[in-house]
Design an enzyme around this catalytic site. Structure first.
Site, PDB file in Angstrom:
ATOM      1  CG  ASN A 175      -0.204  -0.051   2.503  1.00 31.44           C
ATOM      2  OD1 ASN A 175       0.492   0.891   2.849  1.00 31.44           O
ATOM      3  ND2 ASN A 175      -0.318  -1.169   3.225  1.00 31.44           N
ATOM      4  N   PRO A 220      -2.902 -11.727  10.433  1.00 32.84           N
ATOM      5  CG  PRO A 220      -0.927 -11.926  11.654  1.00 32.84           C
ATOM      6  CD  PRO A 220      -1.520 -12.207  10.308  1.00 32.84           C
ATOM      7  CG  ASP A 221      -6.323  -6.400  13.675  1.00 30.43           C
ATOM      8  OD1 ASP A 221      -5.482  -5.711  14.296  1.00 30.43           O
ATOM      9  OD2 ASP A 221      -7.341  -5.923  13.152  1.00 30.43           O
TER      10      ASP A 221
HETATM   11  N1  CTP Z   1      -3.748  -3.054  12.017  1.00 33.79           N
HETATM   12  C1  CTP Z   1      -2.941  -4.071  12.504  1.00 33.79           C
HETATM   13  N2  CTP Z   1      -2.917  -5.273  11.866  1.00 33.79           N
HETATM   14  C2  CTP Z   1      -3.671  -5.502  10.782  1.00 33.79           C
HETATM   15  C3  CTP Z   1      -4.494  -4.469  10.263  1.00 33.79           C
HETATM   16  C4  CTP Z   1      -4.509  -3.257  10.902  1.00 33.79           C
HETATM   17  O1  CTP Z   1      -2.259  -3.856  13.500  1.00 33.79           O
HETATM   18  N3  CTP Z   1      -3.607  -6.675  10.183  1.00 33.79           N
HETATM   19  C5  CTP Z   1      -3.814  -1.782  12.734  1.00 33.79           C
HETATM   20  C6  CTP Z   1      -3.231  -0.611  12.021  1.00 33.79           C
HETATM   21  O2  CTP Z   1      -1.872  -0.431  12.377  1.00 33.79           O
HETATM   22  C7  CTP Z   1      -4.083   0.542  12.541  1.00 33.79           C
HETATM   23  C8  CTP Z   1      -5.429  -0.091  12.780  1.00 33.79           C
HETATM   24  O3  CTP Z   1      -5.162  -1.492  12.903  1.00 33.79           O
HETATM   25  O4  CTP Z   1      -3.636   0.990  13.789  1.00 33.79           O
HETATM   26  C9  CTP Z   1      -6.468   0.175  11.723  1.00 33.79           C
HETATM   27  O5  CTP Z   1      -6.222  -0.513  10.587  1.00 33.79           O
HETATM   28  P1  CTP Z   1      -7.214  -0.520   9.337  1.00 33.79           P
HETATM   29  O6  CTP Z   1      -6.562  -1.312   8.278  1.00 33.79           O
HETATM   30  O7  CTP Z   1      -7.612   0.863   9.021  1.00 33.79           O
HETATM   31  O8  CTP Z   1      -8.451  -1.258   9.936  1.00 33.79           O
HETATM   32  P2  CTP Z   1      -9.141  -2.540   9.463  1.00 33.79           P
HETATM   33  O9  CTP Z   1      -9.497  -3.304  10.669  1.00 33.79           O
HETATM   34  O10 CTP Z   1      -8.330  -3.232   8.448  1.00 33.79           O
HETATM   35  O11 CTP Z   1     -10.477  -1.998   8.825  1.00 33.79           O
HETATM   36  P3  CTP Z   1     -10.806  -1.568   7.327  1.00 33.79           P
HETATM   37  O12 CTP Z   1      -9.658  -2.022   6.455  1.00 33.79           O
HETATM   38  O13 CTP Z   1     -12.062  -2.255   7.075  1.00 33.79           O
HETATM   39  O14 CTP Z   1     -10.942  -0.076   7.345  1.00 33.79           O
END
Ligand code: CTP
Length: 405
Positions: free
Chosen positions: A211, A306-307
């Protein structure tokens, strides 16, 4: 705090030079001594007589002055100080300092000094936002220079925005901080973890999913936390930025590597997840470069990453006292941020609108909303370094409050 400390103040040519007179008084009131270099352009705004009356010392201005060089040469002048302060720091002075030019006393002293240098920029908003100025500011920061301001507000030229020199009391506070070193900063003794940049998710040995994140905001937060005295670990995805000095930097490529690095860097008092982590990776990574076959390409199978933020925020043991997430949104910014706050289980979300303004991703300024359980705070558009400083101030205050409880 400045008892006995010697400040070399370089006064550049800007309307804000009148505030530097007040700065001299403020520093002396706090017990410091001030010796001044007044540039030729600076003399258009304040007189050597005012500067010398307030500093109680002679004023230096000429690189080739036989009497000045006999009394105190430019090399000695730049070293017989504990800190060099440039206020107002004009675009021209910063350009010279960033590029090592030395064609007058001020720029020569800046090049010859072995002491920390604090810049208080002051200029028209368009000049401040010009890529050339921002490039020079970045270069100076990378060289270890300190900055205070500029502030946002109405300017002498009638325009509005960032560019106004910080008020003398705020510059004097920054002088105090610079003289006492980060060990005395508001985050001294605290461990702060910051993630920054994008992740790259390989498809085959030459292709990847990525990205547009530049890492500028995350790196600025790591730098601001280090300047505030924190013990910082920066976990960074692939970026074109150099590693900031004074911290541990772990460079990673994929989301899964990033999670591993974050876990290895814990425990921390606060964690700021600024990285734009790829939500998806290729389910299978080709061992060889995928070739065109002539047939219709098969769709790319994806697997969820993983988030990292949610994983750490929802930890039962070893969770940082403060977990801050970011949300880059293109619509309904605050509503989405509130949902994200609950979904991820973090304490704050810093939400920014990456759709409204061209160039937030990769750019130098940011308009953010701080969303927490107590409500939403919308900050004016600021450069990313200032957003970082302000966020770090908030983190320090929250951790201090936590400590008292
Ligand atoms: N983040 C993370 N790990 C991931 C995705 C996101 O730690 N796999 C963290 C980012 O660093 C940021 C927050 O989560 O602090 C928000 O990420 P974002 O991508 O905007 O949120 P999503 O849950 O992916 O929601 P969407 O893409 O639907 O907006």
């Amino acid at each position: 705090m400045q008892g006995g400390k010697r400040i070399l103040l370089v006064i550049g040519g800007g309307i804000a030079a009148y505030k530097s007179l007040e700065l001299i008084r403020e520093i002396r009131k706090r017990g410091g001594t001030v010796r001044c270099i007044l540039t030729k352009a600076g003399e258009q705004f304040v007189t050597p007589l005012s500067v010398s009356s307030l500093s109680g010392d002679k004023v230096y201005g000429d690189l080739f002055s036989l009497t000045d060089e006999a009394e105190m040469g430019h090399i000695e002048l730049s070293r017989a100080a504990d800190l060099v302060v440039v206020a107002p720091a004009t675009a021209d002075l910063m350009a010279k300092a960033a590029n090592g030019l030395a064609n007058d006393l001020a720029s020569t002293a800046l090049l010859a000094t072995d002491k920390p240098v604090l810049f208080a920029p002051a200029m028209n908003v368009r000049m401040w936002l010009h890529p050339a100025v921002q490039r020079n500011v970045d270069a100076l920061r990378r060289d270890g220079a300190l900055f205070v301001g500029p502030d946002e507000g109405e300017m002498a030229c009638g325009e509005f925005g960032p560019g106004r020199m910080a008020e003398p009391a705020r510059i004097a506070d920054a002088v105090d901080r610079a003289l006492s070193g980060p060990a005395a900063g508001p985050l001294a003794g605290k461990r702060i973890l910051v993630t920054s940049g994008p992740t790259h998710e390989p498809i085959d040995p030459v292709r990847y999913i990525a990205n547009r994140s530049s890492g500028k905001q995350g790196h600025a937060i790591a730098r601001a936390a280090a300047a505030a005295g924190a013990d910082v670990t920066l976990v960074s995805g692939p970026v074109a930025l150099p590693d900031p000095p004074g911290m541990r930097v772990i460079r990673v490529e994929t989301a899964r590597d990033m999670l591993g690095a974050v876990e290895s860097a814990l425990p921390a008092d606060a964690a700021v997840f600024c990285a734009a982590v790829a939500d998806w990776r290729a389910a299978e990574q080709g061992a060889q470069k995928i070739k065109k076959t002539g047939a219709a390409p098969s769709p790319l199978a994806l697997a969820e990453n993983p988030d990292i933020l949610a994983t750490i925020a929802r930890r039962e043991r070893g969770r940082p006292a403060l977990v801050v997430g970011f949300a880059a949104e293109t619509e309904s910014v605050i509503e989405h941020a509130k949902v994200k706050l609950a979904k991820k289980g973090c304490d704050w979300i810093v939400a920014n609108d990456v759709g409204a303004e061209d160039g937030v991703m990769g750019g130098d300024s940011n308009t953010v909303h701080l969303v927490g359980p107590a409500g939403v705070e919308s900050w004016p558009t600021m450069d990313k370094a200032r957003v970082a400083e302000r966020l770090v101030e908030r983190i320090a205050a929250a951790l201090a409050e936590d400590g008292r409880a």
